[in-house]
Design an enzyme around this catalytic site. Structure first.
Site, PDB file in Angstrom:
ATOM      1  N   CYS A 173      -9.568  -5.639  12.041  1.00 15.00           N
ATOM      2  CA  CYS A 173     -10.658  -5.616  11.065  1.00 15.00           C
ATOM      3  C   CYS A 173     -11.815  -6.513  11.498  1.00 15.00           C
ATOM      4  O   CYS A 173     -12.951  -6.236  11.220  1.00 15.00           O
ATOM      5  CB  CYS A 173     -10.209  -6.128   9.714  1.00 15.00           C
ATOM      6  SG  CYS A 173      -8.616  -5.637   9.238  1.00 15.00           S
ATOM      7  N   MET A 211      -2.552  -4.084   4.687  1.00 13.07           N
ATOM      8  CA  MET A 211      -3.250  -4.995   3.780  1.00 13.07           C
ATOM      9  C   MET A 211      -3.167  -4.476   2.347  1.00 13.07           C
ATOM     10  O   MET A 211      -2.969  -5.249   1.406  1.00 13.07           O
ATOM     11  CB  MET A 211      -4.708  -5.090   4.227  1.00 13.07           C
ATOM     12  CG  MET A 211      -5.385  -6.352   3.831  1.00 13.07           C
ATOM     13  SD  MET A 211      -5.116  -7.623   5.022  1.00 13.07           S
ATOM     14  CE  MET A 211      -6.650  -7.565   5.928  1.00 13.07           C
ATOM     15  N   GLY A 249      -2.161   1.258   3.911  1.00 12.91           N
ATOM     16  CA  GLY A 249      -2.216   0.359   5.067  1.00 12.91           C
ATOM     17  C   GLY A 249      -1.503  -0.928   4.736  1.00 12.91           C
ATOM     18  O   GLY A 249      -1.128  -1.172   3.591  1.00 12.91           O
ATOM     19  N   GLY A 293      -6.305   4.827   0.198  1.00 10.15           N
ATOM     20  CA  GLY A 293      -5.833   4.669   1.575  1.00 10.15           C
ATOM     21  C   GLY A 293      -4.572   3.839   1.624  1.00 10.15           C
ATOM     22  O   GLY A 293      -4.346   2.990   0.758  1.00 10.15           O
TER      23      GLY A 293
END
Lengths: 281, 453
Positions: B59, B203, B201, B199
């Site tokens: 990121c 995190m 993921g 989404g």
């Protein structure tokens, strides 16, 4: 005279702020207890007065100011206990202390409401309602200011402290993080408005009634009435927008701030500049 | 054999610049083509500038970890940096936003990155996984070699050591923790609030877990492929947590936006998923109730302009990171201890690397001793297998101490003269030691590595 009694809660309040100076988290609770102790002192003095004279229209400036300070503190303590937002005490107490000091320093002047002879009960109710309403709006004003500053912090993302940080601000530490949030601040603001508005409305109606019975005409154009009505209108619009359109957040807070500034203006206007129009000799 | 790292991170570049780089490296295919482009770089005489390469993208950072041949040293590094800047920005002037670390600096940097000391959120756990991913990709592309292999494995070891020996990862501060803390500044109670996760993921998973821990009971997960969302729930959450999770069809998430109080966005989309015009009507339908948006994706998925809408609070990964950085004193203290570990690990690796320089000396010394033994033993032992066994065993025994001495001397400049003494003692002439060809060198190194393994 008994004016010296006002100094007791003032001393307690000042003492409580000294406790905050070392910024020791352990002492924060003690600060809150001292503020409550100060309020209890104020209440005892209030009941002493009540015992001496009974529930009558205060006819001395200092008593009036003291009465105002007691109602304001009473409402703030109620809110702080109900919503568990003790940090608001941090901001309101200085206002109350200043009120008490004014009460101590102003001369023990006898004010003579003209209609005292005519309609005692309505006059007393008018005073109590307006004072409760104004105190609620004062609380809304302080809460709105906190909201505006806190919101700006979050929007700008600067100086935001989260738990675990070394130097959390005192109000946040006072409430150990939870409760110090925008939603609750907005909610308190709304509740103050909802409860305060009927008080102010009935208070103003009674004021108009008293005024018309004094001047023998219904609603003659007097500055006090115009300012009162403008203030009332602002709060009415705010309440309408909140209920009907869901106005919230910063705009509502700004409205509250403006409304309260107008109240301050109208009070000083009617008491100091044109006392005659307010039925005072 | 020089290690070079060129890259950019949250300290060297702005979020927009990182987004540009991140976009151009977003897929495996893009990374592959750029890695092969870099491997194709040549100097004036047509020799390749880069031997091995791995591409790390997260990121907050994009980095190229390279092993260079001896002739690239110096000017070559700048040519590579220039080429990288041109590729991403079309302008070599932008090269100042890229940092460049060489050898010991590079090793220290990579180890710090792996141990999450260089991260925006010090101690966050995701970086190690991302580094492993970068290494796996290099293996797939066959752009790694024995040198990068060693470097990466040492980096993984170092990260593990930092995690176990310091408290850097002990306190629960992370993006997810900060997200929950921030929402507590906006909302009074999280129990009744609805969270929408766009989404799937790592995190997003951690943040959702945190929200559940703090009382959120309505969480909606949206992903372009619904199956992936189901799989994500199945793999990432416990039985009780699953009760609070619901998967929504991607086409329907717009309908859910007005009801959601907190929106977490961590999609891999290269464009904005939520735009200014999307949120204006949403906030009207919500009757101005506050809306908290958290954008934890890179490139950003939520238009930053949205933060200007009243009662909407948008935080992206940079904002949260900066906030944590300002706040976490305890972590900084732990980071000092961790830095010392990284320093020691980097030094150890550099010693190993330096010891590779004396490999030719060790090899020729072994060859010399082996040659002598071969001649002498041939007189008495006929069986080749038995003879080789004895030769190897004797060579190892005889040369154990001298080899150790050479290795030690290579790491310590003060003792470097002892290598010369050994050369003189055994009459190791320069022909034995000169590395005439690349193959010879590689072979020697491989042999040596086998030996020390």
């Amino acid at each position: 005279m008994l004016k010296e009694l006002y100094l007791i809660p003032v001393v307690v309040y000042i003492l409580s702020y000294f406790i905050l100076l070392p910024r020791e988290k352990k002492l924060y609770k003690l600060f809150i207890y001292l503020i409550y102790a100060g309020f209890i002192c104020q209440s005892i003095i209030f009941f002493i007065f009540l015992g001496i004279k009974g529930l009558t229209v205060p006819v001395h400036i200092d008593r009036f100011v003291f009465f105002n300070a007691w109602i304001l503190m009473f409402i703030v303590v109620l809110f702080s206990l109900f919503y568990k937002v003790e940090y608001i005490l941090l901001y309101i107490t200085p206002l109350v202390a200043v009120n008490l000091l004014i009460g101590f320093f102003v001369p023990h002047v006898h004010i003579k409401p003209v209609m005292l002879s005519t309609d005692k009960t309505i006059l007393l109710t008018h005073i109590i309602l307006i004072l409760i309403g104004d105190s609620l709006f004062a609380l809304a004003f302080i809460v709105s200011l906190i909201y505006i500053f806190q919101e700006r912090k979050i929007k700008s993302k600067k100086n935001l402290k989260i738990l675990g940080a070394k130097d959390v601000s005192i109000p946040e530490a006072l409430h150990s993080g939870s409760g110090y949030n925008l939603e609750l601040l907005d909610n308190i603001n709304y509740q103050c408005l909802k409860i305060g508005f009927p008080f102010i409305t009935i208070g103003i109606v009674m004021g108009i009634y008293l005024s018309s019975s004094l001047f023998k005409t219904f609603m003659i154009v007097k500055p006090i009435e115009i300012i009162s009505l403008i203030t009332w209108l602002i709060y009415a619009v705010l309440l309408h927008e909140r209920v009907a359109k869901g106005l919230r957040g910063k705009k509502a807070a700004v409205f509250s701030v403006i409304g309260f500034l107008l109240i301050l203006f109208s009070l000083s206007f009617s008491f100091y500049l044109f006392p005659v129009f307010h039925g005072l000799e | 054999m020089d290690i070079l790292i060129i890259g950019l991170n949250h300290k060297s570049a702005e979020i927009e610049e990182r987004e540009t780089v991140s976009r151009k490296l977003s897929t495996f295919e893009l990374r592959r083509s750029f890695a092969s482009e870099l491997l194709g770089l040549q100097d004036e005489v047509g020799r390749p500038l880069i031997k091995e390469i791995a591409v790390l993208t997260t990121c907050n950072r994009s980095e190229f970890i390279m092993d260079l041949p001896p002739w690239t040293y110096g000017k070559g590094g700048h040519i590579i940096k220039n080429c990288i800047a041109k590729y991403f920005f079309g302008d070599a002037a932008k090269e100042n936003i890229f940092y460049m670390h060489l050898n010991e600096d590079a090793v220290r940097h990579l180890f710090s990155v792996a141990s999450s000391l260089d991260s925006m959120i010090i101690g966050e756990p995701q970086i190690l996984g991302q580094l492993k991913e970068a290494y796996n990709e290099a293996c797939k592309l066959k752009t790694n070699g024995q040198f990068l292999n060693k470097l990466f494995h040492r980096a993984f070891n170092c990260a593990k050591m930092v995690r176990t020996e310091t408290k850097i990862a002990a306190s629960p501060v992370s993006v997810s923790y900060a997200a929950v803390e921030l929402s507590k500044k906006i909302f009074n109670s999280l129990d009744e609030k609805k969270v929408l996760l766009l989404g799937v993921g790592e995190m997003g998973k951690l943040t959702v877990k945190h929200f559940i821990k703090y009382g959120v009971r309505n969480i909606y997960i949206v992903n372009r492929t619904k199956e992936k969302a189901h799989q994500f729930i199945e793999e990432s959450f416990g039985v009780i947590e699953k009760k609070y999770l619901n998967v929504i069809d991607f086409s329907e998430y717009y309908k859910l936006l007005p009801q959601s109080d907190i929106v977490l966005c961590s999609t891999g989309s290269e464009d904005y998923v939520l735009k200014y015009a999307d949120i204006v009507p949403v906030i009207k339908i919500r009757k101005q109730r506050p809306l908290f948006l958290i954008d934890i994706s890179m490139p950003r998925n939520i238009d930053p302009e949205i933060n200007k809408i009243p009662n909407v609070y948008l935080f992206d990964i940079d904002d949260i990171g900066k906030m944590i950085e300002d706040n976490m004193e305890i972590r900084k203290q732990e980071a000092d201890a961790a830095n010392k570990l990284v320093e020691a690990a980097a030094k150890e690796f550099m010693n190993w690397k330096e010891s590779l320089n004396v490999v030719p000396v060790i090899i020729s010394l072994r060859n010399k001793v082996k040659g002598i033994l071969e001649i002498e033993l041939s007189r008495y032992i006929g069986d080749k297998k038995e003879k080789d066994l004895i030769i190897n065993s004797l060579t190892n025994k005889i040369l154990h101490e001298p080899t150790m001495l050479i290795k030690k001397a290579s790491a310590n400049p003060e003792e470097i003269s002892s290598i010369e003494t050994i050369k003189a003692l055994f009459n190791l002439n320069s022909e034995d030691l000169t590395e005439t060809g690349k193959e010879k060198e590689n072979e020697a190194v491989k042999k040596y590595i086998k030996l020390i393994k």
